[in-house]
Design an enzyme around this catalytic site. Structure first.
Site, PDB file in Angstrom:
ATOM      1  N   ARG A  90      28.889  33.969  44.297  1.00  0.00           N
ATOM      2  CA  ARG A  90      29.408  35.311  44.510  1.00  0.00           C
ATOM      3  C   ARG A  90      29.351  35.705  45.989  1.00  0.00           C
ATOM      4  O   ARG A  90      30.239  36.407  46.493  1.00  0.00           O
ATOM      5  CB  ARG A  90      28.596  36.326  43.692  1.00  0.00           C
ATOM      6  CG  ARG A  90      28.708  36.147  42.199  1.00  0.00           C
ATOM      7  CD  ARG A  90      30.050  36.615  41.685  1.00  0.00           C
ATOM      8  NE  ARG A  90      30.100  36.566  40.229  1.00  0.00           N
ATOM      9  CZ  ARG A  90      30.572  35.537  39.532  1.00  0.00           C
ATOM     10  NH1 ARG A  90      31.038  34.473  40.174  1.00  0.00           N
ATOM     11  NH2 ARG A  90      30.591  35.572  38.214  1.00  0.00           N
ATOM     12  N   LYS A 142      30.169  41.038  41.421  1.00  0.00           N
ATOM     13  CA  LYS A 142      30.513  40.828  40.020  1.00  0.00           C
ATOM     14  C   LYS A 142      29.328  40.236  39.256  1.00  0.00           C
ATOM     15  O   LYS A 142      28.772  39.206  39.640  1.00  0.00           O
ATOM     16  CB  LYS A 142      31.716  39.895  39.932  1.00  0.00           C
ATOM     17  CG  LYS A 142      32.195  39.661  38.506  1.00  0.00           C
ATOM     18  CD  LYS A 142      33.399  38.730  38.494  1.00  0.00           C
ATOM     19  CE  LYS A 142      33.849  38.469  37.058  1.00  0.00           C
ATOM     20  NZ  LYS A 142      35.024  37.553  36.997  1.00  0.00           N
TER      21      LYS A 142
END
Length: 390
Positions: free
Chosen positions: A341, A376
């Site tokens: 991420r 996320k």
């Protein structure tokens, strides 16, 4: 083979000396020809043993083999011919000598043939140039029959040695090919897996899985490479990616990192796994900076405008090998997901890291605080951009 020849020469000499001593003690009036024959044979066998113990054994081994053979075959023929005026054919001894050579000391078939030809040549010369009678304890004076029988006996022995040589040669080639294939397989295994995992896979058939409480993960993605694939020929795309990732591999090897895999145009590397080290996070940070510098050099050399987006995180991971046919060494866990991420939601041309990384490296590296961003699956996280070493 050298040891066998040594034993043959030494035992032959000891046997002859033993029998000479025994016969001399029991029969004082022993025939001088018999005594001379045995003495010369013993000296020849001892000389053969000396040759076999010499430093230049590789050059002397062939000569020692022929000398060993002729000591048992030629010397008795000659000395009985000279001493008793009889062409004495020791039929039993010859066949035993040639058979022993073919079964116990099979060296080179042409050396066996040479040792046998010496006997045939001496027999022919003596029988042609003299009128001495032939004496054989088995066949009497039937020289043609003896000669023919011995000829075929020797041919069979030579063929047996030749087949033995071919068998050894074929076994050698097979073993050499197996060793080459094994070396290639091990080299391929090392290219696929880290060295400790390769050793483990060769030793154990069970599942390979390990937990590492501390490791550092890096993801690097080539920005804009997908668009380039649509515009460039396939060969150019593959060549560019191969050249660039090969340089990344060399950097990883030099800096003590482990390349885990490539995912399309993304590159994944780790430190602290499978080889545990205390400075794993520092190594990954240095590697990230080196990747960015190397890409700048590559762009200048090839007139490209590629950029990297890099993400780093550190923490516990699970590592192991999966697959039944196409094996793969991979890492799993929240640390891996967070590092991914950091890359995917990072800044083009920058190295984005988590607060965990910043807290551990702030004394040795310079960072820029990017603040909190939405990650996320993680929510809001405070992230930093790694700039350089202090």
């Amino acid at each position: 083979m050298r040891i066998r020849l040594r034993l043959g020469a030494l035992f032959g000499a000891l046997i002859l000396i033993t029998f000479m001593t025994l016969n001399l003690s029991r029969y004082p009036e022993i025939e001088q020809t018999w005594l001379n024959t045995n003495l010369i044979q013993s000296v020849a066998l001892l000389l053969c043993a000396i040759l076999l113990f010499s430093p230049s054994i590789r050059r002397e081994q062939d000569a020692a083999f022929v000398l060993l053979s002729w000591s048992f075959t030629l010397i008795p023929i000659y000395w009985f011919h000279v001493g008793e005026h009889i062409l004495k054919v020791d039929f039993v001894t010859w066949t035993l000598v040639f058979l022993a050579q073919a079964t116990l000391m099979p060296v080179k078939w042409h050396l066996h043939a040479l040792s046998q030809l010496g006997v045939f040549a001496l027999l022919l010369v003596i029988s042609l140039v003299s009128d001495h009678p032939l004496n054989s304890s088995i066949l009497g004076n039937d020289f043609p029959f003896l000669f023919t029988w011995l000829l075929w006996f020797c041919v069979i022995c030579d063929i047996a040695v030749y087949l033995h040589e071919r068998l050894l040669y074929n076994n050698f080639i097979t073993l050499k090919n197996l060793q080459t294939e094994r070396a290639q397989s091990e080299h391929l295994l090392l290219n696929i897996f880290p060295e400790p995992i390769s050793r483990l896979l060769k030793k154990e058939k069970q599942q390979v899985a390990e937990y590492y409480p501390e490791a550092s993960i890096l993801f690097a993605d080539l920005v804009g490479f997908t668009n380039m694939c649509d515009k460039c020929p396939p060969g150019q795309v593959v060549t560019l990616l191969n050249d660039l990732f090969t340089e990344f591999d060399e950097l990883a090897l030099d800096m003590g990192l482990e390349k885990i895999k490539t995912i399309g145009d993304a590159y994944m590397a780790a430190s602290g796994v499978p080889t545990v080290c205390d400075d794993h996070l520092e190594r990954v940070a240095d590697f990230a900076l080196a990747l960015r510098n190397r890409l700048d050099e590559y762009n200048k050399d090839h007139s490209e405008q590629l950029l990297l987006r890099i993400g780093i995180h550190s923490g516990p991971v699970v590592a192991g090998v999966i697959g039944s046919w196409k094996f793969s060494y991979d890492l799993w866990g929240d640390t891996v997901n967070t590092a991914s991420r950091m890359e995917s939601q990072g800044v083009v041309g920058q190295i984005q890291v988590t607060d965990t990384v910043y807290q551990q490296l702030q004394e040795k590296f310079l960072f820029e605080n990017r603040g909190e961003i939405q990650i996320k699956g993680k929510g809001m996280l405070n992230v930093y951009l790694l700039k350089s070493r202090r």
